[in-house]
Enzyme design. Structure first.
Site, PDB file in Angstrom:
ATOM      1  CE1 TYR A   1       0.775  -0.098   4.402  1.00 51.03           C
ATOM      2  CE2 TYR A   1      -1.507  -0.668   4.805  1.00 51.03           C
ATOM      3  CZ  TYR A   1      -0.230  -0.449   5.270  1.00 51.03           C
ATOM      4  OH  TYR A   1       0.026  -0.571   6.607  1.00 51.03           O
ATOM      5  CD  GLU A   2       0.309   5.285   2.648  1.00 53.56           C
ATOM      6  OE1 GLU A   2       0.426   6.325   1.977  1.00 53.56           O
ATOM      7  OE2 GLU A   2      -0.424   5.205   3.657  1.00 53.56           O
ATOM      8  N   GLY A   3       1.109   3.001  -2.627  1.00 48.81           N
ATOM      9  CA  GLY A   3       1.834   2.832  -3.895  1.00 48.81           C
ATOM     10  C   GLY A   3       2.739   1.625  -3.756  1.00 48.81           C
TER      11      GLY A   3
END
Ligand SMILES: Cc1cc2nc3c(=O)[nH]c(=O)nc-3n(C[C@H](O)[C@H](O)[C@H](O)COP(=O)(O)OP(=O)(O)OC[C@H]3O[C@@H](n4cnc5c(N)ncnc54)[C@H](O)[C@@H]3O)c2cc1C
Length: 604
Positions: free
Chosen positions: A411-413
């Site tokens: 997550y968060e890219g």
């Protein structure tokens, strides 16, 4: 940070690659002031009291416990550390924000995620992009934990390609409200949030738009939720789908302007990324700590396993990654904090100062996210190995730490996206003239065709060879990336494997340099003898960085250069990655492990 000279000399985002940084110019965890130390201690004390003893309970999908702990964190002000006082926060600097994020996250990934989603992507879009009325209405409630926040960007068909979402926002005929319809997926905190930052498309706009959507159980306004997702880890973090069926919100709840949503989403993620990196640090410390204690206790072949070279090697590597991770995170955090303060002094608003500063250091944020999420994964994996069969058992803390660590790469890219972003942003900065890559890259190209000096430099001073090595590694990046940009121009983005290799070089340089600079600064002020193990950790990390950079650069060069050009670049690579005095890695690891096992804890 007051004089003009200091401002001028300050390292700007991305410039670490082309400018030499002096150790006295970086901030280290040993530079925390009294206020920051107090904050760190109170968070540690909170975690030891409220979270660590309930570690097993967090594995039982006890979402209510997460909410309860978040409420307690709110009572102590932890949710609003970086929020200005006018919005009921503590108004502390970014280093303090990072400290809280770091130390609150070590005991379980469930709290790390709930805390990160709430204080980061759940609150910051309003704080940074909201108008005064929106800020006054929502931020105090979020900063004090009266309401919890969630961030709805991802959809079943729109993950990494976040701007491709299908959720729609339709303006009412009277122009007073929007009706939002669509499906969001993987939404952290969905089960207990009252404010959702929702990204939706208006008509056929190219870019999505951000909205603030309130949720009230008594009046759901078309909002429904999927079941809790069955996840590999972070078991007590609430993750659900969120469905919007003509959810009506006043036009005043649009964030920023129509079509600005993608920008908001990306900028919120810049901050989210560095905070996520910080959130892996205490997990690494705690896992190393538990592993050291176990290794000292566990006897096989009539010997504590901590005495075996195989185990010493693991403990040393785990500690070195955590130590270097701390160095890099707090170095970047202080750079960001200083830039925010400079912009505030120049009269910029709080939101503008923060936004511009996070954007400026977006490369470092991506670097840290990738490096630390992979370090925590290795650390927990070796933690299991040190525990042997017991590491595989859910009765020991290693098993859940390993499962919890895995999400940080997604997550968060994802780490693939962040790797490509880091290099892409650097190339863009160079094109805009914010970082001069061309000048240094041309110099390196000239050096390649010149005759190398046969003189042996004097490396007797502490870290003189290591710092020279960092300088040479920067040349490797400039050589590979500079030639790749020349060769492919704007088509470079089609060459993903090359970009990924370049990103690895960039990441290793920033991390290894941070470790060296932190240690050099401390050796100068506290004496080199007191930093014996830290010196070993910085050297150990650099050694691996050199190896990896060698492999990745070779991979890249061979992919796009041939004949004489390839030969010349490979010769340059050999020169730029050559130690004059090979470090004795086994001895370095032994020095670190001896300290850890004699102290019976992570002690750096
Ligand atoms: C536990 C959990 C919590 C989450 N919390 C939130 C939240 O609160 N809010 C929210 O909005 N989202 C949240 N997410 C979503 C998360 O951000 C996405 O899962 C992530 O961005 C990846 O998207 P995806 O899962 O669709 O994977 P995809 O985008 O389908 O990617 C699959 C693979 O392909 C790779 N890939 C994709 N595109 C490219 C490309 N262009 N080039 C190279 N490789 C590529 C990826 O790196 C990955 O390896 C959460 C996810 C999880 C699992």
């Amino acid at each position: 940070m007051s004089t003009d000279t200091e401002k001028k000399d300050m390292l700007r985002g991305g410039q670490f690659l082309v400018k030499e940084t002096k150790s006295e110019d970086i901030f280290t965890p040993e530079d925390l002031n009294e206020e920051q130390k107090m904050m760190k201690d109170s968070v540690k004390e909170f975690v030891d009291r409220e979270i660590w003893p309930k570690k097993e309970e967090f594995e039982k999908k006890n979402y209510a416990l997460t909410e309860e702990v978040m409420n307690k964190a709110a009572e102590l002000g932890f949710l609003g550390v970086g929020v200005p006082e006018e919005y009921d926060g503590l108004g502390m600097g970014f280093v303090s924000t990072m400290l809280v994020c770091d130390y609150i996250s070590g005991a379980t990934g469930s709290i790390a995620t709930a805390f990160g989603a709430h204080t980061g992507i759940g609150t910051l879009p309003i704080l940074l992009y909201g108008n005064e009325e929106q800020k006054k209405k929502y931020v105090p409630k979020l900063a004090t934990g009266e309401w919890f926040g969630a961030y709805c960007l991802t959809e079943p068909g729109a993950g990494s390609d976040a701007n491709s979402g299908k959720t729609k926002a339709v303006l009412s005929e009277d122009g007073r409200s929007y009706k939002i319809s669509g499906q969001k997926m993987w939404i952290s905190n969905a089960g207990f949030a009252s404010v959702f930052i929702v990204f939706a498309r208006i008509e056929d706009d190219k870019n999505i738009t951000g909205f603030i959507v309130e949720y009230d159980k008594e009046n759901p306004n078309g909002i429904t939720f999927g079941e809790e997702e069955k996840k590999l880890g972070i078991h007590s973090s609430s993750t659900r789908q969120v469905f919007f069926d003509e959810t009506e919100i006043p036009v005043e709840n649009m964030l920023s302007e129509r079509g600005n949503g993608f920008k908001i989403a990306m900028n919120a993620l810049n901050v989210g990324r560095i905070k996520l990196a910080a959130a892996t640090l205490d997990a690494q410390r705690r896992v190393t700590d538990v592993a050291v204690k176990y290794a000292n206790d566990r006897v096989q072949f009539k010997t504590p396993i901590a005495k075996f070279g195989a185990i010493k090697s693991k403990l040393a590597e785990m500690a070195a990654s955590a130590y270097v991770g701390e160095a890099a995170n707090y170095r970047a955090a202080k750079n960001i904090e200083d830039r925010i303060n400079i912009r505030l002094e120049e009269g910029k608003s709080h939101a503008e100062a923060e936004l511009k500063s996070f954007e400026e250091y977006a490369i470092e944020c991506s670097i840290l996210k990738v490096a630390c999420s992979e370090d925590v994964q290795n650390c927990t994996d070796e933690g299991i190995q040190i525990f042997g069969g017991m590491g595989f058992s859910a009765d020991t803390p290693m098993e859940s730490a390993w499962r919890d660590a895995r999400i940080a790469r997604i997550y968060e890219g994802t780490n693939e996206i962040n790797r490509m972003l880091a290099v892409g942003m650097l190339v863009k900065k160079a094109m805009k003239g914010h970082v001069d890559l061309l000048g240094p890259a041309t110099k390196v190209a000239d050096e390649l065709t010149g005759i190398p000096s046969m003189e042996k430099p004097d490396y007797s001073e502490l870290f003189s060879e290591e710092k020279a090595m960092i300088g040479k590694l920067k040349k490797v990046f400039l050589m590979v990336a500079g030639s790749a940009v020349q060769k492919f121009g704007p088509d470079l983005e089609e060459h993903q494997q090359l970009l990924l290799a370049a990103a690895d070089i960039l990441i290793e340089i920033y991390m290894a340099e941070s470790g060296i600079l932190r240690t050099e600064k401390n050796a100068k002020r506290f004496g080199a003898e007191s930093q014996k193990e830290q010196i070993a950790m910085a050297k150990l990390y650099l050694y691996h960085a050199v190896d990896l950079i060698n492999t990745k650069a070779k991979e890249g060069i061979i992919s796009f250069a041939d004949g004489d050009e390839q030969r010349m670049m490979l010769m340059g690579l050999k020169r730029f990655t050559k130690y004059q005095n090979q470090p004795n890695i086994i001895e370095l690891r032994n020095v670190i492990a001896e300290k850890l096992t004699s102290e019976n804890k992570y002690c750096f």
